[in-house]
Structures are given as structure tokens and as C-alpha cells.
Design an enzyme around this catalytic site. Structure first.
Site, PDB file in Angstrom:
ATOM      1  N   VAL A  61       0.627  -1.089  -0.057  1.00 46.51           N
ATOM      2  CA  VAL A  61      -0.010   0.097  -0.161  1.00 46.51           C
ATOM      3  C   VAL A  61       0.990   1.477  -0.194  1.00 46.51           C
ATOM      4  CG1 VAL A  61      -2.102  -1.023   1.184  1.00 46.51           C
ATOM      5  CG2 VAL A  61      -0.280   0.032   2.506  1.00 46.51           C
ATOM      6  N   TYR A  62       1.877   1.349  -0.532  1.00 47.50           N
ATOM      7  CA  TYR A  62       2.737   2.263  -0.386  1.00 47.50           C
ATOM      8  C   TYR A  62       3.108   2.853  -1.209  1.00 47.50           C
ATOM      9  CZ  TYR A  62       4.543   1.137   4.424  1.00 47.50           C
ATOM     10  OH  TYR A  62       4.930   0.703   6.300  1.00 47.50           O
ATOM     11  N   SER A  63       2.146   3.856  -1.349  1.00 49.16           N
ATOM     12  CA  SER A  63       2.100   4.333  -2.396  1.00 49.16           C
ATOM     13  C   SER A  63       1.579   4.045  -3.920  1.00 49.16           C
ATOM     14  CB  SER A  63       3.481   6.062  -3.603  1.00 49.16           C
ATOM     15  OG  SER A  63       4.502   6.000  -2.528  1.00 49.16           O
TER      16      SER A  63
END
Length: 343
Positions: A61-63
Site C-alpha cells: 500500500v505504500y504509494s
């Protein structure tokens, strides 16, 4: 660089690891963390590898997956020199499909395959559940992870943001069925966030689960830029992210920063270096994730290793950052003969 065992596993990790949440910068939240592109990521990884920082942590889910993609591209040609850690559980921004979330067999297998593609690798060294999924039986989750380990797609498993009973139940189920045990707990822990010590640290000591510490500088509050009587610096990411992170009372923060600054004067080290070094001297800590938005920040954080705070300095920091725990932990503190503190 010192290496430590990850929990009771035979796998060793560097005491400092690099958090790649600053890679990508997609969306307002992650843009505040950093906007590192592939070229800059390669330079950051060069510096890390030269210093012995070989573990790189990210999440799907990071970026919106860009962090994994940039990390994979930046590691191309030197995958064998790196330890890759990633996490899944949460729903991707804008994805409303009912099964694209959680720790079900469906979502875990789908997520691992997606992460492998973005990371341009055929295995993940440490795979962690980003949060507990109360809607999926623990047995289903652990069975799926067992299959992924047997398939060679992941090598070690861990969790993040679990409560004590979440983790202990999972370990018990793993023991019952012979599934791989979690050896890592990626947890929030800092001089201004010591809740980890109340239950998760004693559990980690008892069960052999190593801490992978996230946000060791207290959500950007222990950078040395925040001081009593001064406004928040214009460049601080707290302007955009404070509401989504752990709350910290101002007076408590200033009390800890005062102690850090006094020890900084004595040692010639910076405030963040002292805050990181304090963590490296705490029980169960296998590795501390350092993040950086630029090369200067990275090199500053790398200076946290190779030296140690004295017992007297550790005590001053412990005293300055102490808060009365919630029940039943404050009650147990009164009976240290039978419930000794892990620290």
C-alpha cells in the site's frame, strides 16, 4: 554493521534497515513522506549497502505499489545482496473489490504474486501481515502462509500492528498444526511511544519474536528540529501526517527532547542518533527501520551505530520518557517480584 538474529530464527538481519516508504510519493499522505524516484533510490541503496544496511522494508500500500516497484527496479542486478521485507493486508486506495483486503487465502496468494512482480524477484525474505484480520480464521491465514513458504515464494513470516493476544493466538495455532511461526513483529516503538514494552516486549522475549521497529523517531518528532517554545518547522511532514500518527502530548515530547539534547551535548551525537541508539539497547529489538527523504538524512541516521549510550544516560532517557501504563500493567508494576519488567 552489527547483525542480529530475527527472533529465534537462524536468519540474521542488520540492526539498521531501510524503510522504503519514502519511495514513490503517490497520494497526499505518502507525498509528505517523500518522493524518491528510481535514480535517487539507487543512490540511497548504494549508501545503505556500503554501510552494511542490507534489509529494505516496504508494503503493497505504500504509494499504491510504487514503493515496491521502485525498490525492485533499484535493486536490479544486486538482488542477492539485499534482504527484502514487505507487508500486505490493507486495501489499496481506490480498490473496492470485496476480496482485495485482509489475510484470507485468496488475498494473501494474490498479494504475494503481485508483490513478487513489482519487486522483480522470485522470493520475499520476510513477509509480514500489515495488520490483524479479525474476519478471517487464523488457521486459514497460517495455512496459506505455510503453502507460500513451501512454494519458495516467502522465507520467513511476521506481523505488524498486532495486539498481544492476536500474536499469541497465531503462535499457538502455528504450533498446533506445524505451520511456520512468526519470527518478527514490526511494531511502533520510540522514546515517545513505549507502549510496546507493556505486553508485546514480554511476549517477544517469551516466544522468541524479534522486533522490527517502525517510526523509531516518533513519527518525525525526534529529528532534533522540534524544540520547546519554537514553532513546528515549515518542512516537517507532521503538518500533513500528524493526525494519522500516534498522538504525543506537547509537554511530554519536550521533556524527552530536553533529555536528548542534554545527552547530545555530552556525546557529540545528534538527537536522532541518540534516539535510535537507545532503541538498539532495548530487549527483543532485532532491527530498527530508518527512513530518509534525502541522502543527508540517511547518512545522519547511519551514525546511530558503532557506539553505545552509558547506563546512566540510558536511565536518564528512560526516566524522561516514562509514562504510567494502562491497566493491568500499572498494577503489575507494583509486584515486580513476580512480574519483573523486561527492561
Amino acid at each position: 554493521m552489527e547483525y542480529r538474529h530475527l527472533g529465534v530464527s537462524g536468519f540474521k538481519v542488520p540492526v539498521l534497515s531501510f524503510g522504503a516508504g519514502t519511495f514513490g510519493g503517490k497520494g497526499d499522505f505518502f507525498k509528505a513522506w517523500g518522493e524518491i524516484d528510481v535514480a535517487e533510490a539507487r543512490r540511497m541503496i548504494d549508501i545503505c549497502l556500503e554501510a552494511g544496511v542490507t534489509m529494505f522494508d516496504t508494503a503493497d500500500v505504500y504509494s499504491s505499489g510504487a514503493s515496491e516497484s521502485i525498490l525492485g527496479e533499484a535493486l536490479k542486478g544486486r538482488r542477492d545482496k539485499a534482504i527484502i521485507s514487505t507487508k500486505v493486508t490493507f486495501r489499496a486506495e481506490g480498490d473496492h473489490e470485496p476480496n482485495h483486503v485482509g489475510s484470507s487465502r485468496f488475498h494473501l496468494i494474490r498479494s504475494v504474486d503481485g508483490a513478487l512482480k513489482r519487486l522483480q524477484t522470485d522470493y520475499i525474505d520476510l513477509f509480514q501481515l500489515h495488520g490483524f484480520d479479525a474476519m478471517t480464521p487464523v488457521e486459514e491465514t497460517l495455512s496459506a502462509l505455510d503453502d507460500l513458504v513451501r512454494a519458495g515464494k516467502i522465507r520467513y513470516t511476521g506481523v505488524s500492528n498486532f495486539s498481544g493476544w492476536h500474536l499469541q493466538k497465531s503462535l499457538d495455532v502455528a504450533d498446533r498444526y506445524g505451520y511456520p511461526r512468526y519470527v518478527a513483529n514490526q511494531a511502533y516503538y520510540s522514546l515517545i511511544g513505549r507502549d510496546y514494552e507493556w505486553e508485546l516486549m514480554p511476549l517477544g522475549l517469551d516466544q522468541g519474536v524479534g522486533a522490527v521497529v517502525w517510526s523509531p523517531l516518533g513519527w518525525g518528532r525526534l529529528t532534533g528540529k522540534i524544540r520547546r517554545g519554537q514553532p513546528l518547522p515549515a518542512t516537517s511532514r507532521l503538518h500533513a501526517t500528524a493526525d494519522s500518527g500516534p498522538p504525543v502530548p506537547d509537554e511530554y515530547l519536550y521533556r524527552v527532547v530536553d533529555a536528548l539534547e542534554a545527552i547530545a551535548e555530552e556525546t557529540g551525537k545528534s538527537v536522532p542518533q541518540i534516539a535510535l541508539n537507545w532503541l538498539l539497547q532495548r530487549p527483543t529489538v532485532s532491527t530498527v527501520l530508518i527512513g530518509a527523504r534525502n541522502e543527508e538524512q540517511l547518512r545522519q541516521n547511519l551514525g546511530a551505530v558503532g557506539w553505545s549510550l552509558s547506563e546512566e544516560q540510558m536511565k536518564r532517557l528512560n526516566d524522561a520518557s516514562h509514562v504510567r501504563p494502562c491497566y493491568p500493567y500499572w498494577h503489575q508494576e507494583g509486584f515486580a517480584e513476580r512480574n519483573p519488567s523486561p527492561v
